[in-house]
Scaffold this motif. Structure first.
Motif, PDB file in Angstrom:
ATOM      1  N   THR A 199      45.364  33.157  43.267  1.00 29.87           N
ATOM      2  CA  THR A 199      44.173  33.320  43.191  1.00 29.87           C
ATOM      3  C   THR A 199      43.754  34.057  41.987  1.00 29.87           C
ATOM      4  O   THR A 199      44.568  34.022  40.959  1.00 29.87           O
ATOM      5  CB  THR A 199      43.718  34.330  44.567  1.00 29.87           C
ATOM      6  N   THR A 200      42.334  34.337  41.723  1.00 34.45           N
ATOM      7  CA  THR A 200      41.973  35.015  40.478  1.00 34.45           C
ATOM      8  C   THR A 200      41.037  36.223  40.918  1.00 34.45           C
ATOM      9  O   THR A 200      40.564  36.654  42.001  1.00 34.45           O
ATOM     10  CB  THR A 200      41.054  34.036  39.950  1.00 34.45           C
ATOM     11  N   PHE A 201      40.767  36.980  39.809  1.00 33.90           N
ATOM     12  CA  PHE A 201      39.906  38.176  39.997  1.00 33.90           C
ATOM     13  C   PHE A 201      39.101  38.221  38.659  1.00 33.90           C
ATOM     14  O   PHE A 201      39.563  37.769  37.742  1.00 33.90           O
ATOM     15  CB  PHE A 201      40.434  39.545  40.401  1.00 33.90           C
ATOM     16  N   THR A 257      38.400  36.333  33.619  1.00 35.20           N
ATOM     17  CA  THR A 257      39.044  35.836  34.721  1.00 35.20           C
ATOM     18  C   THR A 257      40.588  35.719  34.955  1.00 35.20           C
ATOM     19  O   THR A 257      41.201  35.128  33.964  1.00 35.20           O
ATOM     20  CB  THR A 257      38.358  34.324  35.208  1.00 35.20           C
ATOM     21  N   THR A 286      38.584  43.091  43.684  1.00 35.75           N
ATOM     22  CA  THR A 286      38.423  42.237  45.076  1.00 35.75           C
ATOM     23  C   THR A 286      38.916  40.677  44.357  1.00 35.75           C
ATOM     24  O   THR A 286      38.362  40.310  43.477  1.00 35.75           O
ATOM     25  CB  THR A 286      36.994  42.028  45.529  1.00 35.75           C
ATOM     26  N   VAL A 287      40.114  40.248  45.007  1.00 33.03           N
ATOM     27  CA  VAL A 287      40.418  38.839  44.532  1.00 33.03           C
ATOM     28  C   VAL A 287      39.618  37.812  45.177  1.00 33.03           C
ATOM     29  O   VAL A 287      38.964  38.107  46.329  1.00 33.03           O
ATOM     30  CB  VAL A 287      41.801  38.734  44.899  1.00 33.03           C
ATOM     31  N   ASP A 288      39.414  36.437  44.622  1.00 35.79           N
ATOM     32  CA  ASP A 288      38.632  35.547  45.381  1.00 35.79           C
ATOM     33  C   ASP A 288      39.032  35.223  46.613  1.00 35.79           C
ATOM     34  O   ASP A 288      38.420  34.809  47.568  1.00 35.79           O
ATOM     35  CB  ASP A 288      38.781  34.430  44.319  1.00 35.79           C
ATOM     36  N   ASN A 289      40.503  35.280  46.846  1.00 35.20           N
ATOM     37  CA  ASN A 289      40.983  34.565  48.195  1.00 35.20           C
ATOM     38  C   ASN A 289      42.139  35.558  48.358  1.00 35.20           C
ATOM     39  O   ASN A 289      43.354  35.239  47.828  1.00 35.20           O
ATOM     40  CB  ASN A 289      41.468  32.954  48.011  1.00 35.20           C
ATOM     41  N   THR A 315      44.287  35.119  36.553  1.00 32.30           N
ATOM     42  CA  THR A 315      44.876  34.403  37.770  1.00 32.30           C
ATOM     43  C   THR A 315      46.233  35.039  37.926  1.00 32.30           C
ATOM     44  O   THR A 315      47.077  35.643  37.176  1.00 32.30           O
ATOM     45  CB  THR A 315      45.356  32.770  37.202  1.00 32.30           C
TER      46      THR A 315
END
Length: 524
Positions: free
Chosen positions: A352-354, A320, A343-346, A322
């Protein structure tokens, strides 16, 4: 040239194990093919660049054609170690359109082969001419009983194989394979270990048929700090594979590069879709299908963040990550993250994270206009500096500078002045960016239009009258010889500007040349 080693009794053997030679259960050798028999005494062996002692085939600067090796051992348990010293070359030049299988280094009956070098050493295998069926190095068995056939490259060995098949008959099939474990030995294993490296290339002008550069139908293990380079130049559209069909355990590799011919219209398949792939977490994969190129490397995949930063520069698969966007300028707001790789989380959050994939990743923070933001105007040598909203009307005026005349404005790109660049007072519409504007000037120089270069005789002295083209309202004094002249010594009047220096003052000047300057508020 390798010296031929013969049996003690002088008889030439039937070969039951072939390493470098043509495929056959039994090959009868003559003087044209060097062969080695383990433990056979011979004075001919002294100084040979190839020797077979105790199941170890040593190549030390070997440069010759194929060698046959005879081992009177059980093929199910046989193990042969090929020890490399220095640079070694095996060349097999074939007749045009030879339809038999032709090999550089082959194990055809079972057991295992290990190619090893304690110190850096090379083995180059070339198959040239016009073979339609060629294997550079591998384990192969086309007849029963099927046996486990293993091949290992280890230590600091660097193995290079090249097949160059110049077939003129375009209707023929081509089986051109550099490294091979066949269908007949599905449980066999091909291993590249330690610091070993391998380079394999296959070239052919054939447009149809089958063309491999590298084919493993059993198991392949890659656990090396070295590199692997595999390529073919086939234009055949039927079988453009450079592939592993069985199982690939990719544990460690500096770089494994697979390169096909990008002119080939068939799909690029570096590893067969149904192959079992066991990759270490830090293996990174980059596949360029358009150019038929695939790269696999250890050490994780890189992370590039445009307009931001990540918590690490490289990462393993499934980690993960950041990411944080840079703070925007005052007139912008963070908009969203964009990427073709993840695709990032937000996407609308500046932090955000991916989840890291098995490839290099690039993400970009994008921004949008801030509707509440003002932009700055900086005016040099003029008025109008300050902060303004977009579309505000900004008025500017050039300063008056003594001795200078306003010439024009110098403005930021994209700014248009309503009355042109030469107007001392003008305005513009505020854009959505900061503006820098400067007033430019030129020096003012007045001219003596009457009375210049006069000569006066002290015996007949009269007042000195000089006329300048400056406006009298701007008159600011007189200098004689660059020193201010007291107003009691002269008289000034309009028209344009006329100065009369009294003769009483002139009488006190030394003989010789003297200068006079008429001063104005904005020039001389």
């Amino acid at each position: 040239m390798t010296k031929q080693v013969v049996l003690a009794n002088g008889n030439e053997p039937n070969v039951t194990k072939i390493l470098i030679g043509k495929e056959s259960d039994n090959v009868y050798l003559d003087a044209s093919t060097p062969y080695l028999v383990d433990g056979a005494p011979s004075s001919e062996a002294t100084g040979a660049t190839a020797s077979l002692i105790g199941g170890v085939l040593t190549l030390d600067g070997y440069d010759d054609k194929q060698i046959a090796v005879v081992e009177p051992t059980d093929p199910d348990t046989a193990h042969l170690k090929v020890s490399l010293i220095g640079h070694n070359t095996i060349t097999n030049n074939l007749e045009p359109n030879d339809t038999t299988y032709n090999y550089g280094l082959i194990n055809d009956i079972g057991g295992s082969i290990e190619i090893h070098a304690d110190d850096e050493a090379t083995l180059t295998i070339r198959i040239t001419g016009a073979p339609s069926r060629a294997i550079g190095i591998g384990v192969h068995k086309s007849s029963t009983p099927f046996r486990k056939l293993d091949l290992t490259i280890s230590g600091k060995a660097m193995v290079t194989t090249n097949i160059n098949s110049n077939i003129s008959d375009q209707s023929r099939n081509l089986y051109s394979i550099n490294l091979h474990i066949s269908d007949s030995a599905p449980n066999s294993t091909f291993s590249i270990l330690d610091d070993a490296s391998i380079s394999s290339s296959a070239e052919s002008s054939l447009k149809e048929g089958v063309g491999y550069s590298f084919l493993v139908k059993g198991k392949m293990i890659v656990n090396t700090t070295g590199s692997i380079y595999l390529s073919n130049s086939f234009t055949t559209n039927n079988w453009p594979l450079i592939t592993v069909k069985g199982t690939l355990d990719l544990i460690k590799v500096k770089e494994m590069k697979i390169l096909g011919n990008k002119e080939n219209t068939a799909a690029f398949v570096p590893i067969a879709p149904n192959a079992t792939k066991n990759f270490a977490d830090d293996i990174c994969i980059m596949i360029d299908e358009k150019n038929h190129e695939a790269i696999y490397r250890s050490g994780g995949c890189s992370i590039s963040v445009i307009n931001g930063e990540a918590n690490k520069a490289k990462a393993n698969v499934n980690e993960t990550i950041t990411i944080k966007a840079d703070d925007p300028p005052a007139h912008l707001l963070f908009n969203k993250w964009t990427s073709n790789d993840v695709t990032v989380d937000n996407e609308t959050s500046p932090t955000t994270t991916f989840v890291m994939p098995r490839k290099d990743v690039s993400v970009k923070a994008t921004y949008k206009d801030n509707p509440d933001a003002k932009f700055n105007v900086t005016v040099t040598h003029g008025s109008g500096s300050g902060d303004y909203f977009p579309d505000d009307e900004v008025e500017i005026k050039a300063d008056l500078i003594p001795g200078k005349a306003f010439e024009q404005w110098e403005v930021s790109d994209g700014v248009t002045l309503k009355h042109g660049l030469q107007a001392e007072s003008t305005s513009f519409t505020m854009p959505k960016k900061d503006v820098v504007i400067s007033a430019l000037y030129k020096d003012i120089v007045y001219t003596i239009i009457e009375g210049a270069d006069q000569s006066l005789d002290k015996a007949k002295l009269i007042d000195l009258v000089v006329k300048a083209d400056g406006e009298f309202v701007l008159f600011d004094g007189v200098n004689i010889d660059n020193k201010p002249l007291d107003s009691k010594h002269y008289q000034a009047e309009a028209g344009s500007t006329i100065v009369r220096v009294f003769k009483e003052y002139l009488a006190g000047l030394d003989d010789g040349k003297h200068s006079i300057d008429i001063l104005f508020a904005d020039g001389v």
